[in-house]
Scaffold this motif. Structure first.
Motif, mmCIF file in Angstrom:
data_model
loop_
_atom_site.group_PDB
_atom_site.id
_atom_site.type_symbol
_atom_site.label_atom_id
_atom_site.label_comp_id
_atom_site.label_asym_id
_atom_site.label_seq_id
_atom_site.Cartn_x
_atom_site.Cartn_y
_atom_site.Cartn_z
ATOM 1 N N MET A 112 1.075 -7.938 -101.104
ATOM 2 C CA MET A 112 1.365 -9.055 -102.007
ATOM 3 C C MET A 112 2.810 -9.521 -101.851
ATOM 4 S SD MET A 112 -1.299 -10.021 -103.607
ATOM 5 C CE MET A 112 -2.297 -9.636 -102.179
ATOM 6 N N PHE A 113 3.726 -8.576 -101.652
ATOM 7 C CA PHE A 113 5.120 -8.953 -101.414
ATOM 8 C C PHE A 113 5.230 -9.761 -100.123
ATOM 9 C CE2 PHE A 113 9.359 -8.279 -99.706
ATOM 10 C CZ PHE A 113 10.141 -8.650 -100.793
ATOM 11 N N LEU A 114 4.552 -9.308 -99.072
ATOM 12 C CA LEU A 114 4.569 -10.026 -97.802
ATOM 13 C C LEU A 114 3.980 -11.420 -97.955
ATOM 14 C CD1 LEU A 114 5.089 -9.956 -94.737
ATOM 15 C CD2 LEU A 114 2.799 -9.012 -94.482
ATOM 16 N N LEU A 115 2.864 -11.530 -98.664
ATOM 17 C CA LEU A 115 2.235 -12.822 -98.897
ATOM 18 C C LEU A 115 3.160 -13.739 -99.691
ATOM 19 C CD1 LEU A 115 -0.350 -14.547 -98.649
ATOM 20 C CD2 LEU A 115 -1.067 -13.536 -100.805
ATOM 21 N N GLY A 116 3.802 -13.191 -100.714
ATOM 22 C CA GLY A 116 4.730 -13.989 -101.509
ATOM 23 C C GLY A 116 5.937 -14.457 -100.707
ATOM 24 N N ALA A 117 6.445 -13.585 -99.840
ATOM 25 C CA ALA A 117 7.586 -13.969 -99.002
ATOM 26 C C ALA A 117 7.197 -15.074 -98.023
ATOM 27 C CB ALA A 117 8.111 -12.755 -98.252
ATOM 28 N N ALA A 118 6.013 -14.961 -97.440
ATOM 29 C CA ALA A 118 5.547 -15.991 -96.506
ATOM 30 C C ALA A 118 5.316 -17.313 -97.228
ATOM 31 C CB ALA A 118 4.270 -15.524 -95.814
ATOM 32 N N ALA A 119 4.680 -17.249 -98.394
ATOM 33 C CA ALA A 119 4.443 -18.469 -99.164
ATOM 34 C C ALA A 119 5.763 -19.091 -99.607
ATOM 35 C CB ALA A 119 3.566 -18.162 -100.376
ATOM 36 N N GLY A 120 6.709 -18.253 -100.038
ATOM 37 C CA GLY A 120 8.009 -18.763 -100.444
ATOM 38 C C GLY A 120 8.756 -19.434 -99.300
ATOM 39 N N GLY A 121 8.644 -18.853 -98.111
ATOM 40 C CA GLY A 121 9.273 -19.474 -96.946
ATOM 41 C C GLY A 121 8.675 -20.828 -96.618
ATOM 42 N N CYS A 122 7.352 -20.922 -96.697
ATOM 43 C CA CYS A 122 6.684 -22.203 -96.421
ATOM 44 C C CYS A 122 7.028 -23.251 -97.474
ATOM 45 C CB CYS A 122 5.170 -21.997 -96.357
ATOM 46 S SG CYS A 122 4.632 -21.052 -94.935
ATOM 47 N N VAL A 123 7.015 -22.845 -98.738
ATOM 48 C CA VAL A 123 7.323 -23.787 -99.815
ATOM 49 C C VAL A 123 8.780 -24.246 -99.716
ATOM 50 C CG1 VAL A 123 7.570 -24.001 -102.326
ATOM 51 C CG2 VAL A 123 5.523 -22.971 -101.362
ATOM 52 N N THR A 124 9.675 -23.340 -99.376
ATOM 53 C CA THR A 124 11.083 -23.710 -99.243
ATOM 54 C C THR A 124 11.283 -24.702 -98.105
ATOM 55 O OG1 THR A 124 11.785 -21.582 -100.117
ATOM 56 C CG2 THR A 124 13.412 -22.814 -98.859
ATOM 57 N N ARG A 125 10.573 -24.485 -97.014
ATOM 58 C CA ARG A 125 10.682 -25.415 -95.886
ATOM 59 C C ARG A 125 10.112 -26.776 -96.268
ATOM 60 N NH1 ARG A 125 9.809 -24.627 -89.588
ATOM 61 N NH2 ARG A 125 11.607 -23.322 -89.932
ATOM 62 N N TRP A 126 9.043 -26.772 -97.063
ATOM 63 C CA TRP A 126 8.373 -28.006 -97.436
ATOM 64 C C TRP A 126 9.139 -28.767 -98.522
ATOM 65 C CZ3 TRP A 126 4.206 -28.516 -101.499
ATOM 66 C CH2 TRP A 126 3.593 -29.752 -101.434
ATOM 67 N N LEU A 127 9.621 -28.048 -99.550
ATOM 68 C CA LEU A 127 10.270 -28.703 -100.680
ATOM 69 C C LEU A 127 11.791 -28.624 -100.674
ATOM 70 C CD1 LEU A 127 7.968 -27.559 -103.625
ATOM 71 C CD2 LEU A 127 7.996 -29.773 -102.493
ATOM 72 N N GLY A 128 12.345 -27.808 -99.820
ATOM 73 C CA GLY A 128 13.800 -27.667 -99.774
ATOM 74 C C GLY A 128 14.344 -27.064 -101.052
ATOM 75 N N LEU A 148 13.137 -24.048 -105.849
ATOM 76 C CA LEU A 148 13.685 -23.042 -106.755
ATOM 77 C C LEU A 148 13.044 -23.039 -108.141
ATOM 78 C CD1 LEU A 148 15.686 -20.757 -106.975
ATOM 79 C CD2 LEU A 148 17.421 -22.409 -107.641
ATOM 80 N N PRO A 149 12.729 -24.190 -108.723
ATOM 81 C CA PRO A 149 12.103 -24.152 -110.056
ATOM 82 C C PRO A 149 10.726 -23.469 -110.082
ATOM 83 C CG PRO A 149 13.001 -26.327 -109.643
ATOM 84 C CD PRO A 149 13.107 -25.556 -108.368
ATOM 85 N N LEU A 150 10.031 -23.415 -108.969
ATOM 86 C CA LEU A 150 8.700 -22.808 -108.936
ATOM 87 C C LEU A 150 8.724 -21.317 -109.291
ATOM 88 C CD1 LEU A 150 5.700 -23.331 -108.328
ATOM 89 C CD2 LEU A 150 6.194 -22.767 -105.956
ATOM 90 N N PRO A 151 9.538 -20.466 -108.637
ATOM 91 C CA PRO A 151 9.558 -19.057 -109.053
ATOM 92 C C PRO A 151 10.177 -18.848 -110.433
ATOM 93 C CG PRO A 151 11.154 -19.419 -107.300
ATOM 94 C CD PRO A 151 10.352 -20.677 -107.441
ATOM 95 N N ILE A 152 11.118 -19.698 -110.811
ATOM 96 C CA ILE A 152 11.709 -19.572 -112.146
ATOM 97 C C ILE A 152 10.650 -19.863 -113.203
ATOM 98 C CG2 ILE A 152 13.391 -20.585 -113.742
ATOM 99 C CD1 ILE A 152 15.224 -20.987 -111.303
ATOM 100 N N ALA A 153 9.898 -20.928 -113.019
ATOM 101 C CA ALA A 153 8.858 -21.287 -113.981
ATOM 102 C C ALA A 153 7.758 -20.234 -114.029
ATOM 103 C CB ALA A 153 8.275 -22.651 -113.625
ATOM 104 N N SER A 154 7.349 -19.709 -112.879
ATOM 105 C CA SER A 154 6.284 -18.707 -112.881
ATOM 106 C C SER A 154 6.768 -17.402 -113.526
ATOM 107 C CB SER A 154 5.754 -18.457 -111.470
ATOM 108 O OG SER A 154 6.757 -17.948 -110.636
#
Length: 62
Positions: A22-38, A42-48
């Motif tokens: 799950m940590f690996l999946l979250g890191a991969a998803a976070g990397g993709c979202v960061t590349r997509w949204l720049g 940041l508000p996505l993990p804070i809100a969740s």
């Protein structure tokens, strides 16, 4: 007694494996979202995190 201990160890190993995956999946998803949204990613993990904390507080007060 040894068999019960082995079952507990196997359950603990499965739990750790799931946590690591799950940590690996979250890191991969976070990397993709960061590349997509720049910087807007940041508000996505804070809100969740705030939502999970709110859910935990709500359950503990009941």
């Amino acid at each position: 007694m040894v068999a019960a201990s082995d079952r507990d160890a196997a359950r603990g190993a499965r739990t750790m494996l799931v946590l690591c995956l799950m940590f690996l999946l979250g890191a991969a998803a976070g990397g993709c979202v960061t590349r997509w949204l720049g910087g807007w990613s940041l508000p996505l993990p804070i809100a969740s995190s705030a939502w999970v904390l709110w859910l935990c507080r709500k359950r503990s007060c009941s």
